[in-house]
Design a protein around this motif. Structure first.
Motif, short mmCIF file in Angstrom:
data_model
loop_
_atom_site.label_atom_id
_atom_site.label_comp_id
_atom_site.label_asym_id
_atom_site.label_seq_id
_atom_site.Cartn_x
_atom_site.Cartn_y
_atom_site.Cartn_z
N TYR A 53 2.55 6.88 -4.44
CA TYR A 53 1.51 7.26 -5.39
C TYR A 53 1.19 6.12 -6.36
CZ TYR A 53 -1.09 9.74 -8.97
OH TYR A 53 -2.06 10.10 -9.86
N VAL A 54 2.22 5.60 -7.04
CA VAL A 54 1.98 4.56 -8.05
C VAL A 54 1.57 3.25 -7.40
CG1 VAL A 54 3.00 3.26 -9.96
CG2 VAL A 54 3.54 5.69 -9.68
N ARG A 55 2.25 2.84 -6.34
CA ARG A 55 1.94 1.55 -5.69
C ARG A 55 0.48 1.49 -5.23
NH1 ARG A 55 0.78 -2.79 -3.03
NH2 ARG A 55 2.43 -4.20 -2.39
N PRO A 56 -0.07 2.53 -4.58
CA PRO A 56 -1.49 2.47 -4.22
C PRO A 56 -2.42 2.39 -5.43
CG PRO A 56 -0.39 4.11 -2.87
CD PRO A 56 0.59 3.67 -3.91
N LEU A 57 -2.06 3.04 -6.53
CA LEU A 57 -2.88 2.95 -7.75
C LEU A 57 -2.87 1.54 -8.32
CD1 LEU A 57 -1.93 6.26 -9.63
CD2 LEU A 57 -4.07 5.74 -8.42
N VAL A 58 -1.69 0.93 -8.34
CA VAL A 58 -1.57 -0.45 -8.84
C VAL A 58 -2.32 -1.40 -7.92
CG1 VAL A 58 0.07 -2.33 -9.27
CG2 VAL A 58 0.61 -0.01 -10.04
N THR A 59 -2.21 -1.19 -6.62
CA THR A 59 -2.91 -2.03 -5.66
C THR A 59 -4.43 -1.95 -5.86
OG1 THR A 59 -1.14 -1.77 -4.06
CG2 THR A 59 -3.25 -2.50 -3.19
N THR A 60 -4.93 -0.74 -6.05
CA THR A 60 -6.37 -0.56 -6.29
C THR A 60 -6.78 -1.24 -7.58
OG1 THR A 60 -6.37 1.52 -5.09
CG2 THR A 60 -8.20 1.16 -6.60
N ALA A 61 -5.96 -1.15 -8.60
CA ALA A 61 -6.27 -1.80 -9.88
C ALA A 61 -6.35 -3.32 -9.72
CB ALA A 61 -5.24 -1.42 -10.93
N ASP A 65 -11.86 -1.43 -5.98
CA ASP A 65 -12.09 -0.30 -5.07
C ASP A 65 -12.35 -0.72 -3.63
OD1 ASP A 65 -11.68 1.65 -6.98
OD2 ASP A 65 -13.78 1.60 -7.63
N THR A 82 4.65 -2.15 -10.00
CA THR A 82 5.07 -0.80 -9.63
C THR A 82 6.54 -0.59 -9.98
OG1 THR A 82 3.48 -0.72 -7.83
CG2 THR A 82 5.32 0.83 -7.72
#
Length: 151
Positions: A53-61, A65, A82
């Protein structure tokens, strides 16, 4: 028992095992829920949330997008970020689980002993090393998954 006959050594091990199996931490309950198991679950849930969950959010940031092509420096930054964000949450249960497994004590006793060794900060001993270790996992696993399971 150096120099003790084999029979005495085996007998003392048997008696010790019998005493342990009649204690609260022995017998069937310790087989089904060994010391440290509850704390391990408390460690693994935040770890899985960090990875998926967190790693994909950080990657997107970091990438934006549109995603873009994977870049080594951004993957390392995503893994480190992360781990820095999530390790403090999963570290405490990890410390408790390690103490329980190393000393064969229950959850309450482990928490008392750890607290007695340095107050609340004792629960975060080793956080820096664990954060760096988990950063490696947060870097490698998502990239291996991207190679093995392309979208």
């Amino acid at each position: 028992a150096r120099g003790a006959p084999m029979g005495q050594t085996l007998a003392s091990l048997y008696r010790e095992g019998q005493a342990r199996s009649s204690s609260p931490l022995g017998g069937l309950s310790s087989l089904l829920l060994p010391p440290g198991m509850a704390a391990m679950m408390g460690r693994e849930v935040p770890f899985v949330a960090a990875l998926f969950y967190v790693r994909p959010l950080v990657t997107t940031a970091l990438y934006g997008d549109d995603g873009g092509t994977r870049q080594v420096h951004l993957e390392v930054a995503a893994g480190l970020a992360t781990s820095a964000l999530t390790s403090p949450v999963s570290h405490v249960p990890s410390v408790v689980a390690a103490y329980q497994q190393g000393h064969g004590v229950g959850l309450h006793r482990a928490c008392q002993d750890i607290y007695g060794q340095g107050g609340l900060l004792a629960f975060w001993r080793g956080l820096g090393a664990r954060t760096l270790t988990l950063a490696g996992t947060m870097i490698v696993v998502p990239n291996v998954m991207a190679v093995l399971l392309p979208e």
